[in-house]
Design an enzyme around this catalytic site. Structure first.
Site, PDB file in Angstrom:
ATOM      1  N   GLY A   1      51.546   3.732  37.127  1.00  0.00           N
ATOM      2  CA  GLY A   1      51.008   2.301  36.978  1.00  0.00           C
ATOM      3  C   GLY A   1      51.599   1.357  36.398  1.00  0.00           C
TER       4      GLY A   1
ATOM      5  NE  ARG B   1      49.471   4.186  31.321  1.00  0.00           N
ATOM      6  CZ  ARG B   1      49.328   4.641  32.550  1.00  0.00           C
ATOM      7  NH1 ARG B   1      48.175   4.974  32.649  1.00  0.00           N
ATOM      8  NH2 ARG B   1      49.887   4.349  33.426  1.00  0.00           N
ATOM      9  CB  VAL B   2      44.880   0.039  30.273  1.00  0.00           C
ATOM     10  CG1 VAL B   2      44.274  -0.485  31.601  1.00  0.00           C
ATOM     11  CG2 VAL B   2      44.026   0.366  28.988  1.00  0.00           C
ATOM     12  N   GLY B   3      46.355   1.645  32.701  1.00  0.00           N
ATOM     13  CA  GLY B   3      47.369   1.604  33.769  1.00  0.00           C
ATOM     14  C   GLY B   3      46.926   0.506  34.732  1.00  0.00           C
ATOM     15  CG  ASP B   4      48.183   1.023  38.853  1.00  0.00           C
ATOM     16  OD1 ASP B   4      48.193   2.174  38.304  1.00  0.00           O
ATOM     17  OD2 ASP B   4      47.891   0.893  39.863  1.00  0.00           O
TER      18      ASP B   4
ATOM     19  CB  THR C   1      44.389   6.873  41.115  1.00  0.00           C
ATOM     20  OG1 THR C   1      45.454   6.649  39.950  1.00  0.00           O
ATOM     21  CG2 THR C   1      43.657   5.507  40.888  1.00  0.00           C
TER      22      THR C   1
ATOM     23  CB  THR D   1      47.159   6.392  44.139  1.00  0.00           C
ATOM     24  OG1 THR D   1      47.761   7.656  43.261  1.00  0.00           O
ATOM     25  CG2 THR D   1      47.590   6.396  45.287  1.00  0.00           C
ATOM     26  N   GLY D   2      49.760   5.594  41.765  1.00  0.00           N
ATOM     27  CA  GLY D   2      51.137   6.088  41.432  1.00  0.00           C
ATOM     28  C   GLY D   2      51.488   5.698  39.886  1.00  0.00           C
TER      29      GLY D   2
END
Length: 345
Positions: free
Chosen positions: A260, A235-238, A207, A257-258
């Protein structure tokens, strides 16, 4: 959980104030103003074994370039929101990071990009997810915030909106890099049981983000990502979820960043700022509690950058490294990748 990021603090002082007028930066009456500060990251989870000397040098140079781009805005009295946009756009164009041009590939061999931005002064926010042709997703996220009644747009609808608002669209081949393509091939081979050697330690990381404090004391945060290698089913992360990977209010701004999924469950970015606002915790303490205790306790890991309206900053991480840096009023970039300390301002 490995080395933790170093804490950077920045005080307030007297400087020349500026205001935005008629589309240009115009001088305001002299008076007390905040010393500007920009902090950014290019993703946690970077490992020494997976990074050549040339790749590390290129990443450090890109971080410094992004810091200078954001500082140029702050130096001339521009708003934190514009500084965040400028810095992240540089990182999106740099193939070293999992955002924009260096984005990872989905299971189907596509690049699907997510981004969000938030203005702490007004509470406005914009986000996009799953776009495949937007050169700089952070610019589209900002356009959603400023030119639509919505907060988040996704996929084809987001790209249609981009086309009508002057956001640059490119052929999907723009985002392809050979390193990311090979990472997908390795992941697919592992699914088939055909891979040899150790698996990547952090396949879900990557990220870029920035947080800024301008001369008028306004905060902003932004985050942009290509997601995780071999992701499926949209898929969607944070990163594009306001409060999870991105948050800014009048006291605190955070970009995460990590892994998600864990940041979403913890509402990690908002949780850091809530601890500052509601519990009165110092920013560094709040960031450490969420990133280095709460998220690992749940099974995740990663890092974040956080910036307070008082000029305090924190860069915690619990992986082998996190691309990170900051730049203050003097315009000198400070960057780090692994566990080396960042010099204090």
């Amino acid at each position: 959980m490995g080395k933790r990021g170093r804490i950077v603090r920045r005080g307030a002082g007297l400087a020349l104030g500026w205001v935005l007028a008629a589309g240009a930066w115009a001088a305001a009456p002299e008076g007390e103003s905040t010393r500007p500060l920009l902090v950014l990251h290019g993703g946690a989870g970077v490992e020494r074994a997976g990074l050549s000397a040339d790749e590390e040098a290129a990443a450090r140079a890109a971080l410094a370039e992004a810091l200078r781009a954001g500082h140029a805005v702050l130096r001339d009295g521009g708003p934190a929101l514009e500084a965040v946009t400028a810095a992240i756009a540089v990182l999106e164009d740099a193939p070293q990071f999992n955002a924009g041009r260096g984005a990872v590939f989905t299971h189907e061999g596509r690049n699907e990009l997510d981004a969000a931005i938030m203005d702490g002064a007004s509470g406005r926010a914009g986000a996009i997810a799953g776009v495949q042709r937007v050169r700089n997703p952070i610019r589209l996220a900002r356009a959603v915030m400023e030119a639509s009644p919505h907060v988040m747009l996704v996929g084809e609808g987001a790209e249609a909106f981009a086309g009508g608002h002057g956001i640059e669209l490119v052929d999907p081949s723009w985002f392809r890099t050979e390193k990311r393509w090979q990472q997908l091939q390795d992941a697919l081979a592992r699914e088939r049981g055909q891979a040899s050697g150790p698996a990547p330690r952090h396949p879900y990381f990557g990220t870029v983000g920035a947080v800024a404090l301008d001369t008028r004391g306004r905060l902003a945060a932004g985050t942009s990502t290509g997601g995780m290698t071999n992701k499926r089913w949209g898929r969607v992360g944070d990163a594009p979820i306001i409060g999870a990977g991105t948050w800014a209010d009048d006291r605190c701004a955070v970009s995460g960043t990590g892994w998600g999924e864990y940041y979403i469950r913890a509402a990690a970015a908002h949780e850091i700022c809530a601890r500052v606002r509601l519990a009165g915790e110092p920013l560094a303490q709040a960031a450490d509690a969420v990133i280095n205790r709460q998220i690992p306790a749940a099974g995740g890991n990663g890092g974040a950058i956080a910036l307070g309206a008082d000029g305090s900053a924190a860069l915690p991480f619990n992986t082998g490294g996190m691309y990170r840096g900051w730049i203050g009023a003097d315009g000198v970039p400070h960057v780090a990748v692994f566990d080396e300390p960042l010099p204090l301002p």
